[in-house]
Design a protein around this motif. Structure first.
Motif, short mmCIF file in Angstrom:
data_model
loop_
_atom_site.label_atom_id
_atom_site.label_comp_id
_atom_site.label_asym_id
_atom_site.label_seq_id
_atom_site.Cartn_x
_atom_site.Cartn_y
_atom_site.Cartn_z
N SER A 16 27.34 54.61 8.77
CA SER A 16 28.11 56.07 8.94
C SER A 16 29.01 55.99 9.87
CB SER A 16 26.58 56.28 10.09
OG SER A 16 25.25 55.85 9.68
N ARG A 18 31.47 57.78 12.78
CA ARG A 18 31.50 58.47 14.43
C ARG A 18 33.55 59.31 14.93
NH1 ARG A 18 28.21 60.26 18.84
NH2 ARG A 18 29.67 60.42 20.31
N ALA A 48 31.43 71.64 10.08
CA ALA A 48 29.57 71.85 11.32
C ALA A 48 31.12 72.46 12.58
CB ALA A 48 29.29 70.51 12.05
N ASN A 55 24.44 77.63 19.78
CA ASN A 55 23.73 76.64 18.68
C ASN A 55 24.96 76.12 18.51
OD1 ASN A 55 21.37 77.37 19.57
ND2 ASN A 55 21.34 79.20 19.25
N TYR A 58 25.78 73.97 10.70
CA TYR A 58 26.21 72.92 9.84
C TYR A 58 26.64 73.53 8.43
CZ TYR A 58 24.84 69.84 13.40
OH TYR A 58 24.78 68.73 14.65
N LYS A 63 23.83 69.48 6.15
CA LYS A 63 22.68 69.29 7.36
C LYS A 63 21.89 68.76 7.14
CE LYS A 63 22.46 74.14 7.90
NZ LYS A 63 22.31 74.94 6.98
N ARG A 65 22.41 65.20 7.53
CA ARG A 65 23.29 64.03 8.11
C ARG A 65 24.02 63.90 8.60
NH1 ARG A 65 25.93 62.87 3.62
NH2 ARG A 65 26.43 65.03 2.96
N THR A 67 25.34 64.95 12.27
CA THR A 67 25.26 66.12 13.95
C THR A 67 26.35 66.23 14.73
OG1 THR A 67 23.10 64.35 13.68
CG2 THR A 67 23.83 65.97 15.82
N SER A 69 28.38 67.34 18.48
CA SER A 69 27.78 67.71 20.15
C SER A 69 29.30 67.08 20.94
CB SER A 69 27.07 66.31 20.33
OG SER A 69 28.12 65.17 19.79
N LEU A 79 31.25 63.44 15.94
CA LEU A 79 30.31 64.23 14.42
C LEU A 79 30.28 62.71 14.38
CD1 LEU A 79 29.89 66.31 12.46
CD2 LEU A 79 32.11 65.33 11.13
N GLN A 80 29.04 63.03 14.12
CA GLN A 80 28.01 61.44 14.14
C GLN A 80 27.87 62.26 12.32
OE1 GLN A 80 27.34 58.82 15.49
NE2 GLN A 80 26.65 57.86 13.57
N ASP A 82 26.21 60.40 8.96
CA ASP A 82 25.12 59.67 8.70
C ASP A 82 24.99 59.24 7.35
OD1 ASP A 82 23.05 60.42 11.88
OD2 ASP A 82 24.59 58.01 11.64
#
Length: 122
Positions: A16, A18, A48, A55, A58, A63, A65, A67, A69, A79-80, A82
């Motif tokens: 992962s 970030r 993303a 909303n 992605y 999508k 994997r 996220t 925010s 952007l996380q 993973d």
């Protein structure tokens, strides 16, 4: 207006990372912030997008994997990423649609940050 991106690096497959991006300068409001990526020999593609007040969106390839925010008060987006795969290897670019304001007018422009390298080893 400037976008400062950070958080890239080298990670093994399945790992992962970030990524963060902060907008600064004479900002009236941030409409949306996004991450794009460009792998060698390929076109830049949307990863993303975070619409403040809407909303997130992605690409199909990330999508489930990744996220995205955002923090409207800090004009930042994260952007996380993973379960990274070698095919996620690329330079990642931050992008933002920002309204700036002067005494006489407001203007919506798109800004880009410097890229940050993400390398996923197999």
């Amino acid at each position: 207006v400037q976008l400062q991106a950070s958080g890239g690096g080298l990670v093994q497959s399945g790992g992962s990372l970030r990524l963060s991006c902060a907008a600064s300068g004479s900002i009236f409001s941030v409409v949306a912030m996004a991450w794009y990526r460009q792998a060698p020999g390929k076109q830049r593609e949307l990863v993303a997008r975070f619409n403040f007040g809407g909303n997130p969106r992605y690409s199909d390839s990330v999508k489930g994997r990744f996220t995205i925010s955002g923090d409207n008060a800090k004009n930042t987006v994260h952007l996380q990423a993973d379960r990274l795969r070698p095919e996620d290897t690329a330079v990642y670019y931050c992008n933002a649609d920002i309204v700036t304001s002067t005494i006489s007018s407001t203007q919506l422009n798109t800004y880009w940050g410097q890229g940050t390298q993400v390398t996923v080893s197999s």
